[in-house]
Design an enzyme around this catalytic site. Structure first.
Site, PDB file in Angstrom:
ATOM      1  N   ASP A  75       0.857  -1.189   0.000  1.00 59.65           N
ATOM      2  CA  ASP A  75       0.000   0.000   0.000  1.00 59.65           C
ATOM      3  C   ASP A  75       0.894   1.241   0.000  1.00 59.65           C
ATOM      4  O   ASP A  75       1.735   1.412   0.886  1.00 59.65           O
ATOM      5  CB  ASP A  75      -0.873  -0.016   1.254  1.00 59.65           C
ATOM      6  N   TYR A  82      -3.512  -4.332 -12.231  1.00 59.59           N
ATOM      7  CA  TYR A  82      -3.261  -3.796 -13.563  1.00 59.59           C
ATOM      8  C   TYR A  82      -1.829  -4.105 -13.962  1.00 59.59           C
ATOM      9  O   TYR A  82      -0.907  -3.968 -13.160  1.00 59.59           O
ATOM     10  CB  TYR A  82      -3.511  -2.287 -13.470  1.00 59.59           C
ATOM     11  N   TYR A  97      -3.252   2.737  -6.534  1.00 59.16           N
ATOM     12  CA  TYR A  97      -2.225   3.771  -6.363  1.00 59.16           C
ATOM     13  C   TYR A  97      -2.683   4.663  -5.207  1.00 59.16           C
ATOM     14  O   TYR A  97      -2.969   5.842  -5.363  1.00 59.16           O
ATOM     15  CB  TYR A  97      -2.041   4.593  -7.642  1.00 59.16           C
ATOM     16  N   CYS A 140       5.284  -5.540 -10.623  1.00 65.41           N
ATOM     17  CA  CYS A 140       6.220  -5.649  -9.490  1.00 65.41           C
ATOM     18  C   CYS A 140       6.008  -6.999  -8.812  1.00 65.41           C
ATOM     19  O   CYS A 140       4.918  -7.273  -8.293  1.00 65.41           O
ATOM     20  CB  CYS A 140       5.972  -4.517  -8.513  1.00 65.41           C
ATOM     21  N   GLY A 189      -3.451 -10.262  -2.126  1.00 66.26           N
ATOM     22  CA  GLY A 189      -4.625  -9.797  -1.364  1.00 66.26           C
ATOM     23  C   GLY A 189      -5.007  -8.367  -1.675  1.00 66.26           C
ATOM     24  O   GLY A 189      -6.175  -8.067  -1.964  1.00 66.26           O
ATOM     25  N   SER A 198      -2.128  -0.547   5.241  1.00 66.74           N
ATOM     26  CA  SER A 198      -2.291  -1.918   5.746  1.00 66.74           C
ATOM     27  C   SER A 198      -1.542  -2.156   7.061  1.00 66.74           C
ATOM     28  O   SER A 198      -1.724  -3.192   7.679  1.00 66.74           O
ATOM     29  CB  SER A 198      -1.817  -2.931   4.696  1.00 66.74           C
TER      30      SER A 198
HETATM   31  P1  FDA Z   1      -1.055  -4.372   1.302  1.00 64.98           P
HETATM   32  O1  FDA Z   1      -0.905  -5.581   2.105  1.00 64.98           O
HETATM   33  O2  FDA Z   1      -0.369  -3.132   1.752  1.00 64.98           O
HETATM   34  O3  FDA Z   1      -2.594  -4.079   1.084  1.00 64.98           O
HETATM   35  C1  FDA Z   1      -3.088  -3.017   0.308  1.00 64.98           C
HETATM   36  C2  FDA Z   1      -4.530  -2.731   0.698  1.00 64.98           C
HETATM   37  O4  FDA Z   1      -5.324  -3.895   0.551  1.00 64.98           O
HETATM   38  C3  FDA Z   1      -4.696  -2.334   2.167  1.00 64.98           C
HETATM   39  O5  FDA Z   1      -5.805  -1.479   2.289  1.00 64.98           O
HETATM   40  C4  FDA Z   1      -4.972  -3.645   2.843  1.00 64.98           C
HETATM   41  O6  FDA Z   1      -5.607  -3.525   4.087  1.00 64.98           O
HETATM   42  C5  FDA Z   1      -5.835  -4.343   1.812  1.00 64.98           C
HETATM   43  N1  FDA Z   1      -5.665  -5.794   1.860  1.00 64.98           N
HETATM   44  C6  FDA Z   1      -4.491  -6.456   1.708  1.00 64.98           C
HETATM   45  N2  FDA Z   1      -4.709  -7.770   1.776  1.00 64.98           N
HETATM   46  C7  FDA Z   1      -6.034  -7.936   1.976  1.00 64.98           C
HETATM   47  C8  FDA Z   1      -6.848  -9.082   2.149  1.00 64.98           C
HETATM   48  N3  FDA Z   1      -6.319 -10.291   2.104  1.00 64.98           N
HETATM   49  N4  FDA Z   1      -8.167  -8.907   2.369  1.00 64.98           N
HETATM   50  C9  FDA Z   1      -8.702  -7.667   2.424  1.00 64.98           C
HETATM   51  N5  FDA Z   1      -7.980  -6.550   2.260  1.00 64.98           N
HETATM   52  C10 FDA Z   1      -6.649  -6.679   2.043  1.00 64.98           C
HETATM   53  N6  FDA Z   1      -0.468  -1.921  -8.830  1.00 64.98           N
HETATM   54  C11 FDA Z   1      -0.866  -2.319 -10.059  1.00 64.98           C
HETATM   55  O7  FDA Z   1      -2.067  -2.420 -10.304  1.00 64.98           O
HETATM   56  N7  FDA Z   1       0.060  -2.637 -11.011  1.00 64.98           N
HETATM   57  C12 FDA Z   1       1.394  -2.593 -10.767  1.00 64.98           C
HETATM   58  O8  FDA Z   1       2.199  -2.894 -11.641  1.00 64.98           O
HETATM   59  C13 FDA Z   1       1.830  -2.178  -9.477  1.00 64.98           C
HETATM   60  N8  FDA Z   1       3.155  -2.089  -9.165  1.00 64.98           N
HETATM   61  C14 FDA Z   1       3.538  -1.729  -7.897  1.00 64.98           C
HETATM   62  C15 FDA Z   1       4.886  -1.671  -7.566  1.00 64.98           C
HETATM   63  C16 FDA Z   1       5.290  -1.332  -6.278  1.00 64.98           C
HETATM   64  C17 FDA Z   1       6.760  -1.298  -5.935  1.00 64.98           C
HETATM   65  C18 FDA Z   1       4.319  -1.006  -5.307  1.00 64.98           C
HETATM   66  C19 FDA Z   1       4.744  -0.602  -3.906  1.00 64.98           C
HETATM   67  C20 FDA Z   1       2.974  -1.056  -5.630  1.00 64.98           C
HETATM   68  C21 FDA Z   1       2.567  -1.411  -6.922  1.00 64.98           C
HETATM   69  N9  FDA Z   1       1.221  -1.468  -7.265  1.00 64.98           N
HETATM   70  C22 FDA Z   1       0.852  -1.851  -8.520  1.00 64.98           C
HETATM   71  C23 FDA Z   1       0.194  -1.137  -6.288  1.00 64.98           C
HETATM   72  C24 FDA Z   1      -0.343  -2.400  -5.631  1.00 64.98           C
HETATM   73  O9  FDA Z   1      -1.149  -3.107  -6.531  1.00 64.98           O
HETATM   74  C25 FDA Z   1      -1.205  -2.018  -4.436  1.00 64.98           C
HETATM   75  O10 FDA Z   1      -0.440  -1.300  -3.516  1.00 64.98           O
HETATM   76  C26 FDA Z   1      -1.790  -3.262  -3.787  1.00 64.98           C
HETATM   77  O11 FDA Z   1      -2.883  -2.894  -2.996  1.00 64.98           O
HETATM   78  C27 FDA Z   1      -0.750  -3.963  -2.967  1.00 64.98           C
HETATM   79  O12 FDA Z   1      -1.232  -5.158  -2.442  1.00 64.98           O
HETATM   80  P2  FDA Z   1      -0.448  -5.769  -1.196  1.00 64.98           P
HETATM   81  O13 FDA Z   1      -1.210  -6.943  -0.741  1.00 64.98           O
HETATM   82  O14 FDA Z   1       0.977  -5.912  -1.522  1.00 64.98           O
HETATM   83  O15 FDA Z   1      -0.536  -4.562  -0.177  1.00 64.98           O
END
Ligand code: FDA
Length: 531
Positions: free
Chosen positions: A112, A187, A472, A173, A179, A117
């Protein structure tokens, strides 16, 4: 006969206890949660619950912090971190947290952009799903089960292990978590051919506010629709998704070509707007704009980065015709497998030589400080607009922009098919600034720069509402205190992320979580009660 002495048994027992068992002094919240959690799961759970006095607490918290802005001594920390290892653990964690009245943050990959998160300004818990990371690929029916705590790199690797002609359309990435990514849309560089990740969902599993484990059938189509891009966090804990794999050719082509402001970049970017979103859908051609110093002069570098689902000769002849301003040559292109292209897009330029297992690496350097924002463009920016934008970027000095083309399959999908409504846009803009220095002053300066550029872009981007992409994450566009104005506050960012789909999301939220247990600073509010 060898007899075991009681003191020796005690010593063995002592050694086998997890470290966390010794380090939780009297802490009523911890004790109450742990008792409930252990009772509900019928096993002692100390090794899966971390209070701040646990020696492993910091490393567990930091393992999935991907923005150094939220990894400082003054960043608010969770009272407890819970690391479930099964669905029933997740269910128990929800039920045991509810009566304690803490904000319940859910984290999968921790990407995030604004740290929602694992940070809150109110007392909070973190449910960390990184142990739920199974990926099961079934080539016979071209599907995969991907757990919330898996990373995209793991998903791509597990597909590659089984097939060289299948892939999945998701982000570029590899450390992003399933999740957050899928529940927020997902995307990547195959979206012009196959749409978003959520356009390729078959089923999902979720734990709801009553601790029930539901699949698509038992949760119903409304809730399934909501977690297909509306952000899981407003509705429950997503455990994982069943997805459709997509066919990829044995050979794909990638390239990266740079131009500078003084040597054709303005024309190239201007023309790109009519090509990127309309060209052959096998081509994803991204534009990166970055203010740089070249030969001691400040300028803007425009870098075209591409994935073509086909051979180099074909993309060269296509772009010679459609975008001669790019001056693409065959020497700029590299042919490789789709999996190698995923490595290449992750900036591993030696993608054809590298060990594919790098995508399984979870020990990352997360030392970068960063800020992102987003916008959408519905009509082409005129040439003089591109020129003025370049000048503004030079004046500001640091913030870069990424233009990501839509069109193709994206434009064919109805705006209400999933919560993400921006289907007919020409392209999406990501504002991007990274830095290394840990300094509040520097941070303030860069955050301000990104806001100034965002204001400057108002004249060129979507209006009424101005649009934004949930994944984003950008808290600048509004946050929710979940008080009496929760609906009004939620509508501000909610319309930007979801347009008209916000109304359906609010109805679903009100039906499935009327007490608003699942919330964060930008979650979907419930309907205001008619007092
Ligand atoms: P994280 O765990 O931080 O969760 C993000 C959000 O989702 C929070 O609000 C969290 O509470 C909620 N959440 C997480 N897991 C959950 C679950 N199991 N159930 C319910 N809610 C949940 N995006 C994109 O579309 N295309 C791309 O190419 C990229 N590239 C990219 C590169 C880098 C370096 C970063 C830091 C980010 C991206 N992103 C991206 C953005 C990315 O898709 C976005 O940040 C996602 O929410 C990340 O998911 P995570 O589970 O890693 O994040």
């Amino acid at each position: 006969m060898l007899t075991t002495r009681p003191t020796f048994v005690f010593f063995l027992l002592f050694l086998s206890l997890p470290l966390s068992s010794f380090s939780q002094p009297s802490n009523p919240v911890y004790n109450s949660f742990l008792k409930c959690f252990s009772d509900k799961t019928k096993t002692p759970q100390a090794q899966n619950v971390f209070s701040q006095t646990n020696p492993s607490y910091s490393s567990v918290l930091r393992a999935y912090i991907r923005n150094a802005r939220f990894n400082t001594s003054s960043t608010p920390k969770p009272t407890l971190i819970i690391t479930p290892r099964s669905y029933s653990h997740v269910s128990a964690a929800v039920l045991c947290s509810k009566p304690l009245n803490f904000v319940f943050k859910i984290r999968s990959g921790g990407h995030d952009y604004d740290g929602l998160s694992y940070v809150s300004d109110k007392p909070f818990f973190v449910l960390d799903l990184s142990n739920l990371r199974d990926v099961t690929v079934n080539i016979a029916d071209q599907t995969a089960w991907i757990s919330a705590g898996a990373t995209l790199g793991e998903v791509y690797y597990r597909i590659w292990e089984k097939s060289k002609v299948h892939g999945f359309p998701a982000g570029v990435c590899p450390t992003v978590g399933v999740g957050g990514h899928l529940s927020g849309g997902g995307y990547g560089n195959m979206l012009r051919k196959f749409g978003l990740s959520v356009d390729n969902l078959i089923d999902a599993k979720i734990v709801d506010v009553n601790g029930r484990i539901l699949d698509r059938k038992s949760m119903g189509e409304d809730l399934f629709w909501a977690i297909s891009g509306g952000g899981g966090v407003s509705f429950g804990v997503v455990l994982g998704y069943k997805v459709k794999l997509v066919p990829v050719p044995r050979v794909v082509t990638v390239f990266r070509v740079e131009q500078f402001m003084e040597s054709g970049a303005v024309d190239m970017v201007h023309k790109w707007q009519s090509v990127g979103p309309r060209t052959n859908r096998n081509l994803f051609l991204r534009m990166l704009l970055q203010p740089v110093t070249r030969n001691k002069v400040q300028t803007v570098r425009a870098t075209a980065v591409a994935l073509f689902l086909g051979r180099a000769d074909d993309v060269v002849s296509l772009l010679r015709k459609e975008l001669p301003e790019l001056a693409l040559k065959k020497e700029n292109c590299t042919e490789m497998t789709w999996f190698q292209s995923a490595l290449w897009w992750d900036n591993r330029l030696n993608a054809t030589q590298i060990d594919p297992k790098v995508f399984l690496d979870r020990n990352l350097d997360s030392s970068r400080f960063l800020k992102r924002k987003s916008d959408y463009v519905a009509t082409e920016i005129p040439r003089d607009g591109i020129e003025s934008l370049f000048k503004k970027m030079i004046e500001l000095g640091k913030v870069g922009l990424v233009f990501n083309p839509y069109g193709g399959k994206m434009a064919e999908i109805a705006e209400d098919a999933t919560p993400l409504p921006h289907r007919k846009m020409l392209f999406k803009i990501q504002y991007s600034v990274n830095w290394q220095e840990s300094s509040p002053e520097i941070e303030k300066g860069f955050l301000n720069q990104s806001r100034v550029l965002h204001r400057f872009m108002t004249q060129f981007v979507s209006k009424n509402p101005r649009r934004a992409y949930l994944n984003y994450r950008d808290v600048d566009i509004g946050v929710n205190d979940h008080g009496t104005n929760s609906y009004e506050e939620g509508e501000v960012y909610g319309r930007m992320y979801f347009g008209k789909n916000f109304d359906r999301l609010v109805k679903i939220k009100t039906a499935v979580d009327p007490g608003n247990f699942f919330r964060n600073e930008q979650s979907i509010p419930t309907l205001p009660s008619k007092a």
